[in-house]
Design an enzyme around this catalytic site. Structure first.
Site, short mmCIF file in Angstrom:
data_model
loop_
_atom_site.label_atom_id
_atom_site.label_comp_id
_atom_site.label_asym_id
_atom_site.label_seq_id
_atom_site.Cartn_x
_atom_site.Cartn_y
_atom_site.Cartn_z
N ARG A 1 -34.50 -41.60 -44.66
CA ARG A 1 -34.38 -40.92 -43.36
C ARG A 1 -33.24 -41.52 -42.53
O ARG A 1 -32.62 -40.82 -41.73
CB ARG A 1 -35.72 -41.01 -42.61
N ILE B 1 -34.33 -34.28 -35.14
CA ILE B 1 -34.92 -34.39 -36.48
C ILE B 1 -36.43 -34.50 -36.21
O ILE B 1 -36.86 -35.24 -35.32
CB ILE B 1 -34.36 -35.61 -37.24
N SER B 2 -37.25 -33.75 -36.96
CA SER B 2 -38.68 -33.68 -36.65
C SER B 2 -39.40 -34.98 -36.97
O SER B 2 -38.91 -35.82 -37.73
CB SER B 2 -39.32 -32.54 -37.44
N GLN B 3 -40.60 -35.09 -36.41
CA GLN B 3 -41.48 -36.24 -36.68
C GLN B 3 -41.84 -36.27 -38.17
O GLN B 3 -42.21 -35.23 -38.73
CB GLN B 3 -42.74 -36.07 -35.83
N PRO B 4 -41.77 -37.42 -38.83
CA PRO B 4 -42.08 -37.48 -40.26
C PRO B 4 -43.44 -36.88 -40.64
O PRO B 4 -43.55 -36.18 -41.65
CB PRO B 4 -42.02 -38.98 -40.56
#
Ligand code: SAH
Length: 221
Positions: free
Chosen positions: A40, A66-69
């Site tokens: 990431r 960038i979205s939350q994992p």
């Protein structure tokens, strides 16, 4: 750099915390393997690298994130991907979600409305060897007709409604995973399944917060 193992543990905690809503007690092991494999830190801006493995969204420029994992893992799982699938993503952003998805399917096509983000993601993916991802600049509301139909479609920006072009571009039995709702108000992550008859069934999964899906007329870079 913060710890990727910690990120994986936090994803597992979030799965437990949300299980009464999602009905899921664990994510597919292939999805978790993909989360473990994808770097990431290569998809976040240099200044945010020390936060790359926090289980939170991060800014990637152009007002996007960038979205939350946990959400990346959950949405990938909800697609129920198999090794032979061809998937479409709407909202390339950094390219991270496309990279995760590319590890569990055969081919990923991904559309991004902001040209500079699309180019940067394509370059990151190429540099890291993700050769089964193809990036293109375009308005994902309309889908990617030349590559349709898809086994699954994932939309990573919130749409006020279910885009009919995307339903049309799904194979029967395929799934569309999409946050539905207006910016800064309640959004619900939904799974839209296209039945063999061509009809759809819709299931609510979880309340979420995504940047809005914009249309070509409002952004031209
Ligand atoms: N999946 C991304 C995060 C996406 S943020 C990642 O892994 O990093 C949502 C992205 O959707 C933004 O980059 C935004 O520019 C893009 N977007 C918004 N509206 C769009 C549209 N109509 N078509 C394609 N992309 C769109």
């Amino acid at each position: 750099m913060s710890d990727k193992r910690q990120m994986l543990r936090e994803i597992e905690w979030d799965v437990q915390e949300t299980r009464s809503m999602t009905g899921m007690t664990a994510l597919d092991s292939r999805v978790m393997e993909a989360m473990k494999a994808v770097p990431r830190h290569e998809f976040v801006p240099l200044g945010a690298r020390h936060q790359a493995y926090y289980n939170s969204p991060l800014p990637i420029g152009h007002g996007q994130t960038i979205s939350q994992p946990y959400i990346v893992a959950l949405m990938t799982d909800l697609l129920e991907p198999t090794a032979d699938d061809v998937m479409l993503e709407v909202g390339t952003g950094s390219g991270y979600q496309a990279a995760v998805l590319s590890r569990v399917v055969r081919q990923v096509y991904t559309l991004e409305i902001i040209g500079a983000l699309s180019e940067r993601a394509a370059e990151s993916l190429r540099r890291l060897g993700y050769s089964n991802v193809e990036c293109r600049k375009g308005d994902g509301y309309e889908g990617w007709t030349e590559q349709a139909p898809f086994d699954g479609i994932i939309v990573t920006a919130a749409s006020p409604n279910i885009p009919q072009p995307l339903v049309d571009q799904l194979k029967p039995g395929g799934r569309l995973v999409i946050p539905i709702g207006m910016p800064f108000s309640h959004q619900e992550l939904m799974v839209v399944e296209k039945e063999e008859s061509g009809g759809i069934s819709v299931r609510d999964v979880l309340g979420v917060a995504f940047v809005p899906l914009t249309r070509s007329s409002s952004k031209d870079e």
